[in-house]
Each structure stands twice: as structure tokens, then as C-alpha cells.
Design a protein around this motif. Structure first.
Motif, PDB file in Angstrom:
ATOM      1  N   ALA A  86      -4.586   2.337   8.201  1.00 18.51           N
ATOM      2  CA  ALA A  86      -3.428   2.821   7.457  1.00 18.51           C
ATOM      3  C   ALA A  86      -3.080   4.252   7.845  1.00 18.51           C
ATOM      4  CB  ALA A  86      -3.699   2.735   5.954  1.00 18.51           C
ATOM      5  N   THR A  90       0.128   5.299  10.166  1.00 19.15           N
ATOM      6  CA  THR A  90       1.154   6.146   9.560  1.00 19.15           C
ATOM      7  C   THR A  90       1.437   7.366  10.424  1.00 19.15           C
ATOM      8  OG1 THR A  90       0.426   5.432   7.357  1.00 19.15           O
ATOM      9  CG2 THR A  90       1.809   7.396   7.483  1.00 19.15           C
ATOM     10  N   SER A 131       4.386  -6.704   9.112  1.00 13.56           N
ATOM     11  CA  SER A 131       3.195  -6.169   9.776  1.00 13.56           C
ATOM     12  C   SER A 131       2.238  -7.279  10.199  1.00 13.56           C
ATOM     13  CB  SER A 131       2.478  -5.180   8.849  1.00 13.56           C
ATOM     14  OG  SER A 131       2.146  -5.794   7.619  1.00 13.56           O
ATOM     15  N   ILE A 153       0.623  -1.508  12.191  1.00 12.41           N
ATOM     16  CA  ILE A 153       1.082  -0.676  11.073  1.00 12.41           C
ATOM     17  C   ILE A 153       2.077   0.368  11.565  1.00 12.41           C
ATOM     18  CG2 ILE A 153       0.346   1.103   9.446  1.00 12.41           C
ATOM     19  CD1 ILE A 153      -0.233  -1.645   8.430  1.00 12.41           C
ATOM     20  N   ARG A 156       5.481  -1.277  12.363  1.00  8.42           N
ATOM     21  CA  ARG A 156       6.141  -1.679  11.121  1.00  8.42           C
ATOM     22  C   ARG A 156       6.707  -0.478  10.368  1.00  8.42           C
ATOM     23  NH1 ARG A 156       9.040  -4.924   7.802  1.00  8.42           N
ATOM     24  NH2 ARG A 156       8.251  -4.948   5.689  1.00  8.42           N
ATOM     25  N   SER A 157       6.057   0.674  10.454  1.00  8.85           N
ATOM     26  CA  SER A 157       6.419   1.829   9.637  1.00  8.85           C
ATOM     27  C   SER A 157       7.488   2.705  10.267  1.00  8.85           C
ATOM     28  CB  SER A 157       5.159   2.688   9.371  1.00  8.85           C
ATOM     29  OG  SER A 157       4.146   1.924   8.760  1.00  8.85           O
ATOM     30  N   ARG A 210       4.758   6.276   2.629  1.00  5.08           N
ATOM     31  CA  ARG A 210       4.503   5.195   3.580  1.00  5.08           C
ATOM     32  C   ARG A 210       3.009   4.973   3.771  1.00  5.08           C
ATOM     33  NH1 ARG A 210       6.890   0.599   4.955  1.00  5.08           N
ATOM     34  NH2 ARG A 210       5.154  -0.381   6.027  1.00  5.08           N
ATOM     35  N   TRP A 211       2.226   6.039   3.744  1.00 11.72           N
ATOM     36  CA  TRP A 211       0.769   5.886   3.840  1.00 11.72           C
ATOM     37  C   TRP A 211       0.249   5.053   2.674  1.00 11.72           C
ATOM     38  CZ3 TRP A 211      -3.029   7.811   0.428  1.00 11.72           C
ATOM     39  CH2 TRP A 211      -4.341   7.641   0.873  1.00 11.72           C
ATOM     40  N   ASN A 214       1.043   1.514   3.417  1.00 11.72           N
ATOM     41  CA  ASN A 214       0.231   0.991   4.514  1.00 11.72           C
ATOM     42  C   ASN A 214      -1.197   0.689   4.093  1.00 11.72           C
ATOM     43  OD1 ASN A 214       2.346   1.067   6.307  1.00 11.72           O
ATOM     44  ND2 ASN A 214       1.829   3.063   7.137  1.00 11.72           N
ATOM     45  N   GLU A 217      -0.857  -2.819   2.965  1.00 14.69           N
ATOM     46  CA  GLU A 217      -0.578  -3.767   4.051  1.00 14.69           C
ATOM     47  C   GLU A 217      -1.779  -3.933   4.974  1.00 14.69           C
ATOM     48  OE1 GLU A 217       2.970  -3.200   6.202  1.00 14.69           O
ATOM     49  OE2 GLU A 217       4.264  -3.500   4.455  1.00 14.69           O
ATOM     50  N   SER A 218      -2.548  -2.880   5.180  1.00 21.13           N
ATOM     51  CA  SER A 218      -3.682  -2.959   6.109  1.00 21.13           C
ATOM     52  C   SER A 218      -4.830  -3.786   5.556  1.00 21.13           C
ATOM     53  CB  SER A 218      -4.181  -1.554   6.453  1.00 21.13           C
ATOM     54  OG  SER A 218      -4.610  -0.871   5.291  1.00 21.13           O
TER      55      SER A 218
END
Length: 271
Positions: A86, A90, A131, A153, A156-157, A210-211, A214, A217-218
Motif C-alpha cells: 500500500a 501510493t 486493482s 496499486i 490503480r492509484s 489514497r494511502w 490502498n 485494496e492491498s
């Protein structure tokens, strides 16, 4: 009924015949579409499984309790990998999003007709692909592991960060930019002293936000072989070790709660 306002007075008026027919036709069409979609879904659904779902969910919940706390010693390394995925993803996304955002913003792009559409396409492409899909493709290309998760990641970000950042750039106070430009400053100096100070709070808030996303998501990228705690979750589900699954889910929930708390504190301090 329609409402017509005259000053502070509201006057109720009946819709005309054509308007009423159009409204009823719209409702009839929406109902027909709903019935058609429901019938199509029903044909593809095994309703015996649906009616049995509460009993199956209750049985599964019983098997997941109590969590296997002895298994937690094997989760620290996968959890650390998840945090690294993540964080590094990021960082990569933020650095790549800055030039994309500058090219996408109308007041900073080198060319509205040529460069801006390309930057907007990059943003849309990044945000359109999940992701998990990025990870699935990257595992095929670079092999399974944390590296594939980091790149997934990051890709995607980029769109998320660039979109919010270029919107912040377009909303800056142009008088400050003109004041710096009036001193004879170069393009780089105008950007450094006229644009960056105005967008830096938004940039920091976007990065931290966003972090936080993530982190969540991670945790699931391991389901497709991209490293992290998702690998352990996939293995536990495959081997039907439900007490380990419940422990992994608790660890994931705890990690997300902590990340949201950290993100909220950091954003409150910055903005």
C-alpha cells in the motif's frame, strides 16, 4: 403537480395532459425493464441455494468461532508485506500523478488539444481498471509476489490522485500566479512559487487519503497471487481452516481501522 414560485408565494399547478402521459409512460417503461431484468436473473439463479443461505451462513459462522489465535504469529510478515504494498504503491502513484495532473489541468497543460486529452485518457484508464485486474495481469507478466502488488496499486492509484490534483490546480487563485509571473520569473519559478504553495495542502490530503484506500485494496491482492495477507486468506479458505479465516479477517479489520485513524489525524493536521 408542478410548483410555480412567485416571490415568496408557491402556487400549485396540475401537470398538462401530455406531461402526465409522459410521466406514466416513463414509470411503465421502468417497471417493464425491472420485471424483464428480474426474470432474466431468476432464470440464472438456483433459488434452493438462496433459501438455504441463512442456514449455511449460520453454520459457517459457527465454524469460524473461536479464532485460532496461535496462528497470528504467521501473519505478521504478510501483514508487513501488505503495508509495504500500500505504501510503496501510493508513493509511485503520487510521483506519477503529478505530471499527469499538470498536463490535464487547463491552466497548466502545454496543449489543450493534444496533451490534455492524453492525460485525461491516462486518468480514465487507471480509474477504470480495478486493482485486482491490474494484479492479475501483472502476476502473469512479472510473476507472483509483492512487486506485482506494488505496481498494481500504483497503476490503480494514478488516476485517482491525478484527477483530484488537476481539479485542485484548476481552482487555484490565478492572481497569485500572475503576480509571480509579473516579476519576470521563469515557468519553473511560476510553478514553484505560484502554483505549488496553493495545491500543496490538497496534494498532501489526497496522498494520505489514497494511502488509506490502498491499505484496504492491498489486503485482497493476495487472492490472485500479488502478495500480502491475501495469500494467507486464500490458503486458509482453500484448506477450509475457518478459524484461521476468522482471525485473518479480524486482523484485516483492525489494520483498516488503524489506517483510517492515522489518515484522519494526518489530514486534520494538514488541512
Amino acid at each position: 403537480m408542478a410548483v410555480a414560485t412567485r416571490g415568496d408565494t408557491k402556487t400549485w399547478r396540475r401537470y398538462g395532459r401530455n406531461t402526465q402521459l409522459a410521466i406514466w409512460a416513463a414509470w411503465l417503461l421502468a417497471t417493464a425493464v425491472f420485471v424483464f431484468c428480474f426474470q432474466h436473473i431468476s432464470e440464472k439463479t438456483i433459488w434452493a441455494f438462496v433459501w438455504d443461505a441463512p442456514a449455511q451462513a449460520g453454520d459457517l459462522a459457527t465454524r469460524m468461532v473461536p479464532p485460532d489465535w496461535s496462528y497470528i504469529r504467521q501473519l505478521w510478515r504478510p501483514l508487513w508485506d501488505t503495508l509495504n504494498i500500500a505504501t510503496m504503491g501510493t508513493v509511485i502513484a503520487v510521483f506519477m500523478a503529478v505530471p499527469v495532473a499538470y498536463c490535464a489541468a487547463r491552466n497548466t497543460t502545454p496543449s489543450v488539444r493534444l496533451v490534455r486529452p492524453v492525460a485525461l485518457f491516462i486518468i480514465v484508464a487507471s480509474r477504470s481498471i480495478n486493482s485486482l485486474i491490474w494484479a492479475l495481469m501483472l502476476v502473469t507478466i512479472v510473476g507472483p509476489g509483492v512487486f506485482a502488488g506494488i505496481i498494481a496499486i500504483g497503476l490503480r492509484s494514478i488516476g485517482f490522485c491525478a484527477k483530484l490534483l488537476y481539479e485542485a490546480i484548476e481552482e487555484i487563485d490565478e492572481t497569485q500566479v500572475e503576480a509571480v509571473r509579473a516579476t519576470g520569473a521563469s515557468g519553473a519559478q511560476v510553478s514553484a512559487f505560484g502554483i505549488v504553495p496553493q495545491v500543496m495542502p490538497a496534494f498532501a490530503g489526497i496522498s494520505v487519503f489514497r494511502w488509506d484506500i490502498n491499505i484496504r485494496e492491498s489486503t485482497v491482492l493476495g487472492l490472485v497471487g500479488a502478495g500480502g495477507i491475501g495469500l494467507e486468506l486464500n490458503a486458509a479458505i482453500t484448506q477450509i481452516y475457518w478459524t484461521q479465516v476468522s482471525l485473518i479477517l479480524l486482523v484485516i479489520i483492525g489494520t483498516v481501522i488503524v489506517s483510517e485513524w492515522v489518515s484522519a489525524k494526518v489530514r486534520h493536521a494538514i488541512i
